[in-house]
Design a protein around this motif. Structure first.
Motif, PDB file in Angstrom:
ATOM      1  N   UNK A   1      -5.910   9.294 -10.426  1.00  0.00           N
ATOM      2  CA  UNK A   1      -6.761   9.781  -9.338  1.00  0.00           C
ATOM      3  C   UNK A   1      -7.683   8.671  -8.837  1.00  0.00           C
ATOM      4  N   UNK A   2      -8.295   7.945  -9.761  1.00  0.00           N
ATOM      5  CA  UNK A   2      -9.212   6.870  -9.369  1.00  0.00           C
ATOM      6  C   UNK A   2      -8.485   5.791  -8.570  1.00  0.00           C
ATOM      7  N   UNK A   3      -7.308   5.411  -9.021  1.00  0.00           N
ATOM      8  CA  UNK A   3      -6.515   4.393  -8.318  1.00  0.00           C
ATOM      9  C   UNK A   3      -6.101   4.880  -6.939  1.00  0.00           C
ATOM     10  N   UNK A   4      -5.709   6.131  -6.864  1.00  0.00           N
ATOM     11  CA  UNK A   4      -5.240   6.689  -5.599  1.00  0.00           C
ATOM     12  C   UNK A   4      -6.368   6.799  -4.581  1.00  0.00           C
ATOM     13  N   UNK A   5      -7.543   7.131  -5.051  1.00  0.00           N
ATOM     14  CA  UNK A   5      -8.694   7.222  -4.152  1.00  0.00           C
ATOM     15  C   UNK A   5      -9.156   5.836  -3.703  1.00  0.00           C
ATOM     16  N   UNK A   6      -9.031   4.865  -4.616  1.00  0.00           N
ATOM     17  CA  UNK A   6      -9.520   3.513  -4.307  1.00  0.00           C
ATOM     18  C   UNK A   6      -8.611   2.780  -3.328  1.00  0.00           C
ATOM     19  N   UNK A   7      -7.317   2.733  -3.635  1.00  0.00           N
ATOM     20  CA  UNK A   7      -6.417   1.922  -2.799  1.00  0.00           C
ATOM     21  C   UNK A   7      -5.102   2.591  -2.427  1.00  0.00           C
ATOM     22  N   UNK A   8      -4.556   3.400  -3.319  1.00  0.00           N
ATOM     23  CA  UNK A   8      -3.238   3.987  -3.051  1.00  0.00           C
ATOM     24  C   UNK A   8      -3.394   5.294  -2.277  1.00  0.00           C
ATOM     25  N   UNK A   9      -4.035   5.168  -1.124  1.00  0.00           N
ATOM     26  CA  UNK A   9      -4.337   6.315  -0.284  1.00  0.00           C
ATOM     27  C   UNK A   9      -3.132   6.678   0.572  1.00  0.00           C
ATOM     28  N   UNK A  10      -3.336   7.685   1.412  1.00  0.00           N
ATOM     29  CA  UNK A  10      -2.266   8.058   2.343  1.00  0.00           C
ATOM     30  C   UNK A  10      -1.854   6.842   3.163  1.00  0.00           C
ATOM     31  N   UNK A  11      -2.839   6.081   3.614  1.00  0.00           N
ATOM     32  CA  UNK A  11      -2.595   4.776   4.229  1.00  0.00           C
ATOM     33  C   UNK A  11      -3.071   3.732   3.231  1.00  0.00           C
ATOM     34  N   UNK A  12      -2.167   3.201   2.411  1.00  0.00           N
ATOM     35  CA  UNK A  12      -2.556   2.364   1.270  1.00  0.00           C
ATOM     36  C   UNK A  12      -3.189   1.026   1.664  1.00  0.00           C
ATOM     37  N   UNK A  13      -4.080   0.552   0.800  1.00  0.00           N
ATOM     38  CA  UNK A  13      -4.698  -0.765   0.984  1.00  0.00           C
ATOM     39  C   UNK A  13      -4.067  -1.699  -0.045  1.00  0.00           C
ATOM     40  N   UNK A  14      -2.835  -2.074   0.213  1.00  0.00           N
ATOM     41  CA  UNK A  14      -2.075  -2.856  -0.772  1.00  0.00           C
ATOM     42  C   UNK A  14      -2.710  -4.220  -1.055  1.00  0.00           C
ATOM     43  N   UNK A  15      -3.403  -4.775  -0.073  1.00  0.00           N
ATOM     44  CA  UNK A  15      -4.020  -6.096  -0.252  1.00  0.00           C
ATOM     45  C   UNK A  15      -5.123  -6.078  -1.303  1.00  0.00           C
ATOM     46  N   UNK A  16      -5.677  -4.889  -1.578  1.00  0.00           N
ATOM     47  CA  UNK A  16      -6.747  -4.775  -2.566  1.00  0.00           C
ATOM     48  C   UNK A  16      -6.265  -4.154  -3.878  1.00  0.00           C
ATOM     49  N   UNK A  17      -4.977  -3.861  -3.971  1.00  0.00           N
ATOM     50  CA  UNK A  17      -4.428  -3.198  -5.151  1.00  0.00           C
ATOM     51  C   UNK A  17      -4.326  -4.165  -6.327  1.00  0.00           C
ATOM     52  N   UNK A  18      -4.827  -3.736  -7.477  1.00  0.00           N
ATOM     53  CA  UNK A  18      -4.834  -4.581  -8.675  1.00  0.00           C
ATOM     54  C   UNK A  18      -3.509  -4.564  -9.417  1.00  0.00           C
ATOM     55  N   UNK A  19      -2.615  -3.645  -9.049  1.00  0.00           N
ATOM     56  CA  UNK A  19      -1.330  -3.563  -9.757  1.00  0.00           C
ATOM     57  C   UNK A  19      -0.160  -3.688  -8.781  1.00  0.00           C
ATOM     58  N   UNK A  20      -0.408  -4.300  -7.646  1.00  0.00           N
ATOM     59  CA  UNK A  20       0.623  -4.388  -6.593  1.00  0.00           C
ATOM     60  C   UNK A  20       1.855  -5.195  -7.019  1.00  0.00           C
ATOM     61  N   UNK A  21       1.671  -6.117  -7.962  1.00  0.00           N
ATOM     62  CA  UNK A  21       2.804  -6.920  -8.442  1.00  0.00           C
ATOM     63  C   UNK A  21       3.841  -6.067  -9.148  1.00  0.00           C
ATOM     64  N   UNK A  22       3.425  -4.893  -9.625  1.00  0.00           N
ATOM     65  CA  UNK A  22       4.328  -4.000 -10.342  1.00  0.00           C
ATOM     66  C   UNK A  22       4.811  -2.836  -9.482  1.00  0.00           C
ATOM     67  N   UNK A  23       4.563  -2.916  -8.188  1.00  0.00           N
ATOM     68  CA  UNK A  23       4.848  -1.804  -7.301  1.00  0.00           C
ATOM     69  C   UNK A  23       6.063  -2.099  -6.429  1.00  0.00           C
ATOM     70  N   UNK A  24       6.943  -1.115  -6.328  1.00  0.00           N
ATOM     71  CA  UNK A  24       8.119  -1.276  -5.463  1.00  0.00           C
ATOM     72  C   UNK A  24       7.757  -1.072  -3.989  1.00  0.00           C
ATOM     73  N   UNK A  25       6.507  -0.610  -3.760  1.00  0.00           N
ATOM     74  CA  UNK A  25       6.005  -0.385  -2.403  1.00  0.00           C
ATOM     75  C   UNK A  25       6.945   0.475  -1.575  1.00  0.00           C
ATOM     76  N   UNK A  26       7.423   1.524  -2.187  1.00  0.00           N
ATOM     77  CA  UNK A  26       8.307   2.456  -1.474  1.00  0.00           C
ATOM     78  C   UNK A  26       7.450   3.477  -0.745  1.00  0.00           C
ATOM     79  N   UNK A  27       6.904   3.080   0.392  1.00  0.00           N
ATOM     80  CA  UNK A  27       5.911   3.890   1.093  1.00  0.00           C
ATOM     81  C   UNK A  27       6.544   4.832   2.089  1.00  0.00           C
TER      82      UNK A  27
END
Length: 210
Positions: free
Chosen positions: A184-210
């Protein structure tokens, strides 16, 4: 997805139990938080405590006229509907004299909660995990969205998502509480409906299937 907990824990640090309050408060706020934000829930809870005349919160709310209860929880939105749902839940708890230790030991407790009008799977599981400390995993919209984006796992069925966590993690109350909170904390911070991938701390592990 076995690495999700470690990734989020490293990124955000421990959030512990995450859901605030006593067991009694969690039972109430699990209903109040439906379709609203936490600040509104806090305002509703403040109203309740300003007028509370009994030590046992659940017993006090059970005895209130439903119209008065609706007024108290008005800040949480959908107050007439939530008052009815809360009353339905409180009527069930009254059958066991609001003794949570007794309720926790009931067989098929989850099924009993789900039979209460207005109590869905997410609300029931929130009560089980955070109020009664029974190891069930709480699934919400944040969870489904994160699984899709990070692991390309596109599941909409609640039970299917929940079972996925049971397959990948041991059934542990503290782990499930913290993992749900971190999502929940991660989703509210960056992984929102319109994600802020540039600020995501775990983006290297994300397939970014948006």
């Amino acid at each position: 997805m076995k690495n999700l907990y470690k990734l989020l824990l490293k990124a955000y640090g421990s959030v512990g139990k995450w859901w605030p309050g006593t067991s009694e408060e969690i039972i109430v706020t699990a209903v109040l938080t439906q379709n609203t934000n936490w600040k509104n829930v806090e305002r509703a809870l403040e109203n309740i405590y300003k007028n509370k005349t009994k030590e046992n919160l659940l017993e006090y709310l059970y005895e209130l006229p439903i119209g008065y209860l609706s007024e108290l929880i008005k800040p949480a939105g959908f107050f007439n509907l939530k008052a009815r749902r809360l009353k339905n839940l409180l009527s069930f708890l009254k059958e066991y004299d609001f003794e949570l230790s007794k309720i926790k030991r009931l067989k098929n407790l989850r099924e009993k909660l789900l039979k209460i009008n207005g109590i869905g799977k997410e609300t029931a599981d929130s009560i089980l995990l955070y109020a009664l400390e029974i190891p069930v995993f709480v699934v919400d919209a944040y969870t489904k969205r994160l699984l899709k984006r990070m692991y390309n796992i596109n599941l909409s069925d609640y039970d299917s998502v929940q079972n996925l966590f049971y397959e990948n993690y041991p059934k542990n109350v503290k782990l499930f509480q913290e993992l749900h909170g971190l999502i929940v904390e991660h989703s509210k911070a960056v992984c929102r409906k319109n994600p802020i991938c540039s600020e995501c701390k775990i983006s290297d592990n994300c397939k970014k299937s948006i």
